[in-house]
Design a protein around this motif. Structure first.
Motif, PDB file in Angstrom:
ATOM      1  N   SER A 572      18.044  -3.916  -6.410  1.00  0.00           N
ATOM      2  CA  SER A 572      18.646  -5.243  -6.601  1.00  0.00           C
ATOM      3  C   SER A 572      18.587  -5.729  -8.036  1.00  0.00           C
ATOM      4  O   SER A 572      19.282  -6.666  -8.403  1.00  0.00           O
ATOM      5  CB  SER A 572      17.929  -6.267  -5.705  1.00  0.00           C
ATOM      6  N   GLY A 573      17.710  -5.090  -8.864  1.00  0.00           N
ATOM      7  CA  GLY A 573      17.537  -5.552 -10.237  1.00  0.00           C
ATOM      8  C   GLY A 573      16.607  -6.736 -10.361  1.00  0.00           C
ATOM      9  O   GLY A 573      16.437  -7.300 -11.445  1.00  0.00           O
ATOM     10  N   MET A 574      15.960  -7.130  -9.260  1.00  0.00           N
ATOM     11  CA  MET A 574      15.073  -8.293  -9.274  1.00  0.00           C
ATOM     12  C   MET A 574      13.773  -7.968 -10.015  1.00  0.00           C
ATOM     13  O   MET A 574      13.197  -6.892  -9.851  1.00  0.00           O
ATOM     14  CB  MET A 574      14.761  -8.730  -7.841  1.00  0.00           C
ATOM     15  N   ALA A 575      13.289  -8.906 -10.837  1.00  0.00           N
ATOM     16  CA  ALA A 575      12.008  -8.747 -11.528  1.00  0.00           C
ATOM     17  C   ALA A 575      10.884  -8.943 -10.516  1.00  0.00           C
ATOM     18  O   ALA A 575      10.819  -9.962  -9.820  1.00  0.00           O
ATOM     19  CB  ALA A 575      11.891  -9.747 -12.665  1.00  0.00           C
ATOM     20  N   LEU A 576       9.966  -7.948 -10.434  1.00  0.00           N
ATOM     21  CA  LEU A 576       8.873  -8.004  -9.468  1.00  0.00           C
ATOM     22  C   LEU A 576       7.569  -8.479 -10.089  1.00  0.00           C
ATOM     23  O   LEU A 576       6.826  -9.249  -9.474  1.00  0.00           O
ATOM     24  CB  LEU A 576       8.670  -6.619  -8.832  1.00  0.00           C
ATOM     25  N   GLN A 577       7.294  -8.041 -11.327  1.00  0.00           N
ATOM     26  CA  GLN A 577       6.004  -8.372 -11.927  1.00  0.00           C
ATOM     27  C   GLN A 577       6.060  -8.126 -13.428  1.00  0.00           C
ATOM     28  O   GLN A 577       6.748  -7.223 -13.901  1.00  0.00           O
ATOM     29  CB  GLN A 577       4.891  -7.520 -11.292  1.00  0.00           C
ATOM     30  N   THR A 578       5.327  -8.949 -14.177  1.00  0.00           N
ATOM     31  CA  THR A 578       5.168  -8.758 -15.622  1.00  0.00           C
ATOM     32  C   THR A 578       3.691  -8.569 -15.920  1.00  0.00           C
ATOM     33  O   THR A 578       2.855  -9.414 -15.558  1.00  0.00           O
ATOM     34  CB  THR A 578       5.710  -9.957 -16.416  1.00  0.00           C
TER      35      THR A 578
END
Length: 729
Positions: A572-578
């Protein structure tokens, strides 16, 4: 008449000339608001002149001293040689249909060319494929200037070399770079300008383009170019001209000339031509007589006539005034009625119906077609024709990276017959002429959602993507954003889509479904209607130094010079974690075999202490229990992945170690090596073996790092952008 006013000879006339005949000098002089005292002139000039003022413009009225036909350009040339102080700026001829604008423009262009003063000419026409819009206007002017103006070719060549993509940029940028720049650098006699002849600007499609062209013309005063422009008096043209300073242009409205003056000119022309015909055919010298000539003048209805059109009115005698178009209607009606005289009853009706279908189809065509093509097109609307053949990969190529130049033209023509190409090129024009009501989710909207990319592919094979863009602009002007907002939004996005991706589609038409779709903005309505299989991952503020997929390919991790590690959902291209903590750039990342742990390497020496310099890469053992790190200090260290305890240090390298890997048993370390990657980036293409798959726009051709997992590829860039692309191979 007001008293003559003396003006210094050094003053200049920023005006055009009015031409008159000996039969009507008084009528011509009646146009003057003020008459000036004559200036000295060449005694050998047979013409007579009156100098005066019309409004704020100084004007020269010429009365031709010799009988016969004289071109406007010839008369102006005579006047210029007689009055060396007369100076021309922008000359504008405005008039309605049939007032002779194009004839004057052609004459002026020919005369300037003979004298070596023609810079360039461009004749707009709604019936021409390349001259009904402004797409090739600037480049055509530039090419002619290179040929006609001494010294311009070298400047133009240099301009093209500096910006080899200038022909794909907006016309304003093209004008500044290809016209104003090179022409402002010309050396030589600045008092001898070159003339640009632009005819029928009103026939240029798109009010925005017309307005922009008029704005561009105002910049010509900085060069040795002067403009001769003709147009119908339409508001989008008349208003900008009225806003220009009167010292920089002169309007001459042909339709404002008194009808009696025009009739006298037509009578003079007809008398001259008919006298020539009488001599040629040995008719009586009085043939056809003044009464017949008066009748012809009335039938002309104040419109200028070329000799080839005389047959339309010769011999006609009507008490009421009719225009040439009405005479044409009568001729065609007579021919059609005659074609039915041999039929009666049902037979006559059948022939009439057939004639209506065939001739009606021919009349509404925007371009000619062969009889077989016309036969296949008759009885259908162009939308039906296109829906019948538009599909993805309509030529059956099967390889998305095939270039247009690699496909034989006969193969294109075999799949896209002339009537199909006609439908693709002109369906917007037919839609406009039909007056159809456009609505959200209506027939046009549904067609575009289903066939837009198929249509663009067809235009790519035809090398007509530019024409498609202008068709979209025309469609946009037909749509009310208030009444059909979704269709308006879709068409606006279509325009941006084609403008950005034209190069890719014309280079390799099947890239319509690949590169064009993949690199469209994520918010694109067009892209949302298709499956692009690409995600642009935004978040890093600096150079991306490493990317890696999780073992199952569902996640993508990226490491950046900004000191962060970011985890993304690859689907999906969603950011999961930084992940933060490094004090300098992160050079490498690696997933554990089960995908539950993540290791990162940086030159800050943090986390696993022992290396004397920065860590360049890390790798897990196959069971995930051990972690190997390689450093710029030339050492390789083995760690317990759970506790972080140092297990072993391997030394012996005399230079930095860039990569490590552990054998499946987890007991041995190997130097770096791998099979050839599944995908590669070669210049502007992503390839699989020798096959081109995806064309990359300029800004995507030099990724800093690449990761591959199955049919997925991750790309990191210096801008901080990360791309995740999935191929259906």
């Amino acid at each position: 008449m007001p008293p003559a006013k003396r003006i210094p000879i050094r003053d200049r006339f920023h005006a055009s000339s009015s031409l008159s005949r000996p039969s009507s000098p008084v009528a011509a002089q009646e146009m003057l608001d003020e008459e000036h005292q004559p200036l000295p002139r060449d005694a050998s000039d047979p013409n007579s002149y009156t100098l005066g003022r019309v409004g704020e413009h100084n004007t020269v009225i010429m009365v031709l001293g010799l009988t016969g036909t004289n071109s406007a350009a010839s008369a102006v040339a005579q006047m210029k040689s007689t009055f060396t102080s007369v100076q021309f700026g922008v000359l504008v001829g405005i008039g309605g249909a049939g007032t002779g604008k194009s004839t004057v423009a052609q004459t002026v262009a020919a005369e300037c060319f003979q004298k070596g003063r023609l810079g360039a000419s461009f004749f707009f026409s709604r019936s021409g494929a390349d001259v009904r819009h402004a797409a090739k206007f600037v480049t055509s002017i530039a090419a002619q200037l290179a040929d006609n103006v001494s010294g311009a070719k070298r400047s133009l060549y240099k301009a093209l070399k500096e910006r080899d993509t200038i022909t794909e940029e907006p016309i304003c940028s093209q004008w500044h770079h290809l016209i104003l720049g090179p022409m402002s650098k010309l050396e030589g006699d600045t008092s001898a300008p070159y003339i640009l002849v632009i005819d029928a600007l009103d026939e240029c499609e798109g009010e925005d383009d017309v307005g922009e062209i008029l704005n561009l013309f105002q910049l010509l005063k900085k060069t040795r170019l002067r403009l001769f422009l003709t147009s119908r008096p339409e508001v989008p043209i008349r208003f900008p001209l009225s806003e220009m300073p009167t010292s920089e242009h002169l309007d001459f409205a042909l339709h404002d000339i008194k009808k009696s003056t025009v009739d006298n000119d037509i009578r003079f022309f007809l008398r001259h031509e008919l006298e020539r015909l009488a001599r040629k055919h040995s008719f009586d010298k009085d043939w056809p007589g003044e009464q017949a000539i008066d009748s012809l003048v009335r039938n002309a209805s104040g419109r200028t006539l070329a000799p080839k059109k005389l047959s339309l009115i010769l011999g006609q005698s009507h008490s009421t005034v009719k225009g040439p178009e009405q005479h044409l209607d009568e001729i065609y009606a007579t021919v059609l009625r005659q074609s039915l005289t041999n039929y009666e009853g049902d037979d006559a009706e059948e022939v009439r119906s057939t004639l209506k279908e065939v001739l009606g189809g021919i009349v509404i065509l925007f371009n000619s077609l062969s009889i077989p093509s016309l036969r296949r097109l008759l009885g259908q609307n162009v939308g039906q024709v296109m829906s019948g053949f538009l599909t993805q990969d309509m030529l059956g190529i099967g390889r998305p990276g095939v270039l247009k130049t690699e496909v034989d033209s006969h193969e294109v023509e075999g799949s896209l017959h002339p009537e199909k190409q006609y439908a693709c090129l002109y369906w917007m024009q037919h839609l406009h002429k039909s007056g159809s009501q456009l609505n959200d989710d209506g027939e046009v909207h549904q067609f575009l959602k289903e066939h837009l990319l198929h249509w663009l592919e067809a235009l790519g094979w035809m090398q007509k993507v530019s024409e498609g863009f202008h068709a979209i602009v025309s469609l946009e002007s037909m749509i009310s954003a208030q009444r059909c907002p979704r269709l308006s939004e879709f068409v606006h996005d279509m325009k941006r889509f084609v403008l950005y991706n034209r190069s890719a589609i014309e280079l390799a038409p099947l890239q319509t479904y690949c590169s064009a779709l993949v690199f469209s903005p994520t918010a694109s309505v067009v892209r949302d209607n298709w499956d692009a299989l690409l995600h642009t991952l935004e978040g890093h503020s600096s150079w991306v130094l490493a990317v890696a997929f999780s073992p199952d390919g569902k996640q993508l991790v990226s490491a950046s010079h900004d000191g962060t590690v970011r985890l993304w959902d690859a689907g999906s291209g969603m950011a999961l974690q930084t992940l933060e903590g490094h004090s300098s750039g992160v050079l490498a990342v690696a997933f554990s075999p089960d995908g539950k742990q993540l290791a990162s390497a940086s030159d800050d020496g943090t986390t696993l202490e022992g290396h004397s310099e920065g860590v360049s890469t890390v790798a897990f053992s196959p069971n995930g229990k051990q972690l190997a790190s390689a450093s710029y200090d030339g050492a390789v260290r083995l760690w317990d992945a759970g506790s972080g305890m140092a297990l072993q240090t391997l030394e012996g390298h005399s230079s930095p170690v860039s990569a490590v890997a552990l054998l499946p048993d987890g007991k041995q370390l190997l130097g770096f090596g791998s099979d050839p990657p599944r995908f590669r980036i070669i210049r502007e293409w992503v390839t699989k073996g020798a096959e081109k798959l995806l064309w990359l726009p300029v800004e995507y051709r030099s990724p800093s790092v690449v990761a591959i997992h199955g049919d997925k590829i991750g790309l990191g860039y210096g801008s901080g952008r990360v791309l995740c692309i999935e191929f259906i191979c």
